[in-house]
Design a protein around this motif. Structure first.
Motif, PDB file in Angstrom:
ATOM      1  N   ASP A 294       0.846  -1.198   0.000  1.00  0.00           N
ATOM      2  CA  ASP A 294       0.000   0.000   0.000  1.00  0.00           C
ATOM      3  C   ASP A 294       0.879   1.244   0.000  1.00  0.00           C
ATOM      4  O   ASP A 294       1.447   1.618   1.028  1.00  0.00           O
ATOM      5  CB  ASP A 294      -0.917  -0.027   1.225  1.00  0.00           C
ATOM      6  N   ARG A 295       0.990   1.899  -1.138  1.00  0.00           N
ATOM      7  CA  ARG A 295       1.845   3.086  -1.259  1.00  0.00           C
ATOM      8  C   ARG A 295       1.371   4.217  -0.352  1.00  0.00           C
ATOM      9  O   ARG A 295       2.180   4.921   0.255  1.00  0.00           O
ATOM     10  CB  ARG A 295       1.861   3.568  -2.709  1.00  0.00           C
ATOM     11  N   ARG A 296       0.050   4.370  -0.234  1.00  0.00           N
ATOM     12  CA  ARG A 296      -0.466   5.457   0.609  1.00  0.00           C
ATOM     13  C   ARG A 296      -0.127   5.215   2.082  1.00  0.00           C
ATOM     14  O   ARG A 296       0.171   6.152   2.813  1.00  0.00           O
ATOM     15  CB  ARG A 296      -1.980   5.576   0.426  1.00  0.00           C
ATOM     16  N   MET A 297      -0.167   3.942   2.492  1.00  0.00           N
ATOM     17  CA  MET A 297       0.209   3.640   3.871  1.00  0.00           C
ATOM     18  C   MET A 297       1.678   3.942   4.104  1.00  0.00           C
ATOM     19  O   MET A 297       2.053   4.454   5.170  1.00  0.00           O
ATOM     20  CB  MET A 297      -0.094   2.167   4.195  1.00  0.00           C
ATOM     21  N   ARG A 298       2.503   3.654   3.127  1.00  0.00           N
ATOM     22  CA  ARG A 298       3.937   3.966   3.245  1.00  0.00           C
ATOM     23  C   ARG A 298       4.147   5.459   3.376  1.00  0.00           C
ATOM     24  O   ARG A 298       4.960   5.909   4.190  1.00  0.00           O
ATOM     25  CB  ARG A 298       4.695   3.438   2.024  1.00  0.00           C
ATOM     26  N   ASP A 299       3.418   6.240   2.581  1.00  0.00           N
ATOM     27  CA  ASP A 299       3.571   7.694   2.647  1.00  0.00           C
ATOM     28  C   ASP A 299       3.123   8.239   3.998  1.00  0.00           C
ATOM     29  O   ASP A 299       3.762   9.137   4.560  1.00  0.00           O
ATOM     30  CB  ASP A 299       2.777   8.352   1.517  1.00  0.00           C
TER      31      ASP A 299
ATOM     32  N   VAL B 128       5.850   7.426   6.607  1.00  0.00           N
ATOM     33  CA  VAL B 128       7.030   8.291   6.524  1.00  0.00           C
ATOM     34  C   VAL B 128       6.706   9.693   7.030  1.00  0.00           C
ATOM     35  O   VAL B 128       7.526  10.326   7.713  1.00  0.00           O
ATOM     36  CB  VAL B 128       7.567   8.328   5.080  1.00  0.00           C
ATOM     37  N   SER B 129       5.509  10.188   6.743  1.00  0.00           N
ATOM     38  CA  SER B 129       5.134  11.531   7.193  1.00  0.00           C
ATOM     39  C   SER B 129       5.059  11.601   8.715  1.00  0.00           C
ATOM     40  O   SER B 129       5.515  12.571   9.332  1.00  0.00           O
ATOM     41  CB  SER B 129       3.786  11.936   6.581  1.00  0.00           C
ATOM     42  N   ALA B 130       4.488  10.568   9.351  1.00  0.00           N
ATOM     43  CA  ALA B 130       4.411  10.552  10.814  1.00  0.00           C
ATOM     44  C   ALA B 130       5.797  10.337  11.413  1.00  0.00           C
ATOM     45  O   ALA B 130       6.144  10.944  12.438  1.00  0.00           O
ATOM     46  CB  ALA B 130       3.446   9.451  11.267  1.00  0.00           C
ATOM     47  N   LEU B 131       6.596   9.483  10.793  1.00  0.00           N
ATOM     48  CA  LEU B 131       7.957   9.233  11.282  1.00  0.00           C
ATOM     49  C   LEU B 131       8.799  10.504  11.217  1.00  0.00           C
ATOM     50  O   LEU B 131       9.651  10.732  12.086  1.00  0.00           O
ATOM     51  CB  LEU B 131       8.611   8.130  10.454  1.00  0.00           C
TER      52      LEU B 131
ATOM     53  N   PHE C 275       4.890   4.930  18.908  1.00  0.00           N
ATOM     54  CA  PHE C 275       4.579   4.020  17.805  1.00  0.00           C
ATOM     55  C   PHE C 275       3.097   3.670  17.755  1.00  0.00           C
ATOM     56  O   PHE C 275       2.590   3.276  16.700  1.00  0.00           O
ATOM     57  CB  PHE C 275       5.454   2.774  17.894  1.00  0.00           C
ATOM     58  N   GLU C 276       2.410   3.850  18.860  1.00  0.00           N
ATOM     59  CA  GLU C 276       0.954   3.721  18.840  1.00  0.00           C
ATOM     60  C   GLU C 276       0.346   4.796  17.949  1.00  0.00           C
ATOM     61  O   GLU C 276      -0.551   4.528  17.133  1.00  0.00           O
ATOM     62  CB  GLU C 276       0.418   3.842  20.264  1.00  0.00           C
ATOM     63  N   ARG C 277       0.864   6.014  18.072  1.00  0.00           N
ATOM     64  CA  ARG C 277       0.336   7.126  17.267  1.00  0.00           C
ATOM     65  C   ARG C 277       0.767   7.028  15.808  1.00  0.00           C
ATOM     66  O   ARG C 277      -0.007   7.342  14.901  1.00  0.00           O
ATOM     67  CB  ARG C 277       0.797   8.458  17.862  1.00  0.00           C
TER      68      ARG C 277
ATOM     69  N   VAL D  92      -3.063   3.705   9.481  1.00  0.00           N
ATOM     70  CA  VAL D  92      -4.281   2.947   9.159  1.00  0.00           C
ATOM     71  C   VAL D  92      -5.526   3.799   9.165  1.00  0.00           C
ATOM     72  O   VAL D  92      -6.626   3.279   9.107  1.00  0.00           O
ATOM     73  CB  VAL D  92      -4.457   1.779  10.179  1.00  0.00           C
ATOM     74  N   ARG D  93      -5.346   5.084   9.206  1.00  0.00           N
ATOM     75  CA  ARG D  93      -6.545   5.958   9.278  1.00  0.00           C
ATOM     76  C   ARG D  93      -7.367   5.884   7.998  1.00  0.00           C
ATOM     77  O   ARG D  93      -6.870   5.568   6.930  1.00  0.00           O
ATOM     78  CB  ARG D  93      -6.104   7.395   9.572  1.00  0.00           C
TER      79      ARG D  93
END
Length: 360
Positions: A187-192, A195-198, A351-353, A359-360
């Motif tokens: 899932d490319r969107r999940m990867r993005d 990375v944005s949250a990280l 990592f919870e956040r 998965v939002r």
């Protein structure tokens, strides 16, 4: 008709005994040559049946003062002779074969071979007398102590064991299920979103290292920290540029967690900073790199990607500062255990956040 008498072997009591001061009968005066003399409070140990049976009739007496400061521990051990410990001041917890809270005036009778130890609670201390009745005292010759300790249980070793336990617990965090199950890879969107949250955490990680460098007063540690900072410098920008982070993630919990780590660099002592940064965060980061880097293996094949760099250097970073911790007194480690707990709790929340954004 004659009876045969069975000869019974004498039974040797191997149980640790504890006797409260109030269980020893008190006298307050004595009459000598017709005159009464006030004694205050006097309690002879032989007025208690348990202690009277424990005390030898003859022997070479060895007596020593003992003290455990705030949070100190005498590890579980055993010795070949009986010993008596009298709590003269404060309180202490008995460890080993029998566990019990002891207060001022309590007495512990330890038979040969019984496992026992003592630990004080944070904020309290214990002062007492250690008495032996057979030959040399336990530590009379410090080069040939008459004790055998139950394994390696130094305060630093216990802190390392606890840190490893928290790492094992973190390895089961449901965050990693998203990678192990292949969801992020597909899932490319999940990867993005990941990375944005990280990236939010990566910025705070840099700020944490800057704050520690600014607050460090120890010249040797400041040089060690400077090397760490040089190796980590700019990794937030590397993550942003190499993975095209455009979305600005705002999460008050992510912000609060990041600020917790930054503020600890200003308000904590050097030992606490080492525990937070190297024992907790860098240990977490090494596992993080191992478990997530596979998904990004095709990006930056020259080994200079954000994930490649963390996989390579974090194993060395997690060992920084250990020599400093080895020089601390045992009394400092209960506080460091609490600091370690708090740091891992913050990591779990972090990592919870990040998972929630993925998965939002």
């Amino acid at each position: 008709m004659s009876e045969e008498l069975a000869i019974k072997e004498p039974q040797v009591d191997t149980a640790v005994l504890t006797v409260s001061r109030n269980d020893i009968r008190q006298i307050s005066s004595v009459v000598v040559e017709g005159n009464t003399h006030h004694l205050g409070e006097q309690r002879d140990f032989r007025r208690n049946d348990l202690l009277a049976g424990f005390l030898p009739e003859t022997g070479r007496l060895s007596v020593s003062w003992v003290r455990l400061a705030d949070g100190e521990q005498l590890d579980v051990h055993q010795h070949p002779i009986k010993s008596m410990i009298i709590v003269c001041k404060g309180s202490v917890r008995l460890l080993g074969d029998k566990e019990q809270e002891l207060a001022e005036g309590d007495t512990v009778a330890v038979p040969p071979g019984a496992r026992h130890g003592f630990v004080t609670r944070p904020g309290e201390e214990f002062c007492g007398l250690s008495v032996q009745f057979e030959g040399s005292g336990l530590y009379e010759d410090e080069h040939a102590a008459r004790v055998e300790f139950s394994g390696d249980s130094t305060p630093l070793a216990k802190l390392e064991e606890y840190n490893a336990e928290r790492l094992r617990k973190f390895s089961d965090h449901h965050f990693f299920d998203l990678f192990d199950g292949g969801h992020v890879g597909r899932d490319r969107r999940m990867r993005d979103r990941f990375v944005s949250a990280l990236y939010v955490w990566s910025v705070y990680f840099q700020r944490m290292l800057y704050a520690r460098q600014a607050a460090c007063a120890d010249p040797l540690l400041r040089e060690v920290y400077a090397g760490h900072l040089r190796e980590e410098f700019g990794h937030d920008l590397l993550l942003k540029e190499s993975h095209g982070v455009n979305d600005t993630v705002y999460d008050p919990i992510l912000e609060a967690v990041g600020n917790w780590f930054v503020m600890q660099m200003y308000g904590s002592d050097e030992a606490s900073r080492i525990v937070i940064v190297h024992m907790a965060v860098e240990t977490c980061c090494q596992l993080f790199g191992e478990r997530t880097g596979v998904v990004f293996a095709d990006e930056g094949s020259d080994g200079t990607s954000y994930f490649d760099l963390h996989f390579e250097v974090d194993e060395d970073h997690r060992e920084l500062g250990r020599d400093y911790l080895k020089g601390l007194s045992a009394a400092q480690f209960p506080k460091l255990m609490q600091v370690c707990t708090q740091a891992w709790d913050q990591i779990d929340l972090l990592f919870e956040r990040i998972s929630a954004h993925m998965v939002r």
